[in-house]
Scaffold this active site. Structure first.
Site, PDB file in Angstrom:
ATOM      1  CB  CYS A 119      -1.102   2.472   6.233  1.00 10.94           C
ATOM      2  SG  CYS A 119      -2.398   1.610   5.357  1.00 10.94           S
ATOM      3  CG  HIS A 165       0.039   5.711   3.766  1.00 13.05           C
ATOM      4  ND1 HIS A 165       0.421   4.592   3.063  1.00 13.05           N
ATOM      5  CD2 HIS A 165      -1.260   5.519   4.137  1.00 13.05           C
ATOM      6  CE1 HIS A 165      -0.598   3.745   3.020  1.00 13.05           C
ATOM      7  NE2 HIS A 165      -1.629   4.279   3.654  1.00 13.05           N
ATOM      8  CG  ASN A 209      -3.543   2.370   1.033  1.00 11.84           C
ATOM      9  OD1 ASN A 209      -2.414   1.966   1.276  1.00 11.84           O
ATOM     10  ND2 ASN A 209      -4.385   2.747   1.979  1.00 11.84           N
TER      11      ASN A 209
END
Ligand code: UT7
Length: 334
Positions: A116, A256, A286
């Site tokens: 990520c 994020h 996500n």
């Protein structure tokens, strides 16, 4: 001679059409919309359904969106970086295929994987190439087909992840705009809490592993959550501190999109009002390497030249960090 800085000068994005809603997930695993919404902020995610289409499909679409919006001649691109944790294949880079398919025939290309944090670390790499004066046009793409490694019987992971891609163009800037400072870190002891264990060089993919779903990503959510909250907030605080920035100097937080509660905790630590916090987790979940450029794409018309944007990410590895950035253009709406 004034120092060359590295600015983002264009943005593009792509998400697949298929929407996987919380209501649909309720029919697949033991979960419910109220739990998912209150614990994560996610309402729906996009899934690339078609067989044979991998991360490059998403990356190519995002890059083409940028090219079409800006009339960029792909032959002028020097380098294509694809940040991804779900490459098309193990040993042939997704970036080379993407570069060729978009007509970037004078570029070289490579993949970057830092889960990520891939796009954040990619921003650092792309900027270094520009600041050194070596290259002038770098396409940085964050793309992930998370549905290829998500177990849709595991309610701890399948509610979170989605597929998508975003692309940005890095170019030299003579006004000092673009990347100003970065604080990037990794801690390999964290890898046991978030990983796709099998199919790499340590643990072979066997029939037995496959039968037991060992090819899927696994995460110990609570541990990842705690580390994400602490480290994203800590990294942004350090970036603000050492650049003598206060909350009033910051126009945007681009964090994020893993969990709304993690993003809010980071914003709270910075003392930022909700209006300054970019948020689209409710639409996409996500998307790993794609969350940051998808935010930039969604907020592009609200960003103004000179705005201070603080980027932050946390992901598998563990990997995390924050980047202090000055936005370089105001988009005129036609
Ligand atoms: O992007 C890279 C990094 N990844 C992240 O940052 C993700 C970080 N982690 C998280 O976002 C959260 O930990 C999750 C969203 C994954 C889980 O939320 P949580 O608040 O940490 O839940 P939990 O795992 O502590 O579980 C709490 C309860 C448990 O029930 P009991 O034991 O209290 O009875 C779980 O079994 O919630 C239960 N639960 C669920 N219930 C309904 C776990 N998943 C679900 C679910 N639906 N999908």
């Amino acid at each position: 001679m004034s120092k060359i800085s590295a600015a983002i000068t264009a943005v593009g994005a792509y998400v697949p059409e298929f929407i996987l809603s919380n209501a649909m997930l309720e029919t697949m695993v033991d979960t419910n919309d109220a739990w998912i919404t209150s614990r994560t902020g996610i309402k729906e995610r996009r899934i690339l359904k078609e067989d044979g289409k991998g991360t490059s499909f998403l990356a190519i679409r995002a890059a083409k969106d940028l090219i079409q919006k800006t009339n960029l001649d792909p032959k002028t691109i020097d380098l294509v970086i694809v940040a991804t944790a779900t490459p098309d294949m193990k040993a042939a880079s997704t970036a080379s295929y993407t570069a060729t398919k978009i007509g970037a025939s004078n570029a070289f290309a490579f993949d970057m994987d830092s889960a990520c944090s891939g796009f954040l670390f990619g921003m650092s790499s792309a900027s270094s190439f520009i600041e050194s004066g070596r290259y002038k046009k770098i396409l940085l793409i964050g793309a992930d087909k998370m549905s290829s490694i998500v177990n849709y019987k595991d309610r701890a992971t399948c509610i979170i992840f989605g597929d998508g891609a975003g692309a940005v163009l890095f170019e030299p800037n003579a006004e000092g705009l673009g990347l100003q400072d970065e604080y990037l870190r990794t801690d390999g002891s964290g890898r046991e809490f978030l990983q796709a264990t099998y199919g790499g060089s340590s643990n072979a993919m066997t029939h037995e592993v496959l039968d037991n779903g060992g090819h899927y990503a696994f995460q110990e959510g609570k541990t990842v959550f705690k580390n994400a909250v602490f480290n994203m907030a800590d990294a942004t605080a350090k970036i603000l501190d050492r650049n003598q920035l206060t909350n009033s100097d910051v126009q945007w937080l681009a964090a994020h999109q893993a969990n709304k509660r993690i993003i809010n905790a980071t914003a709270e630590r910075m003392g930022l009002e909700a209006e300054k916090v970019m948020m689209n987790i409710e639409k996409y979940g996500n998307t790993t390497s794609a969350t940051l450029p998808l935010l930039l794409n969604d907020y592009e018309t609200q960003l103004k030249k000179g705005d201070t944007v603080i980027f932050a990410a946390f992901g598998g590895g563990f990997s995390w960090g924050s980047i202090y950035f000055k936005w370089a253009y105001t988009k005129t709406i036609n």
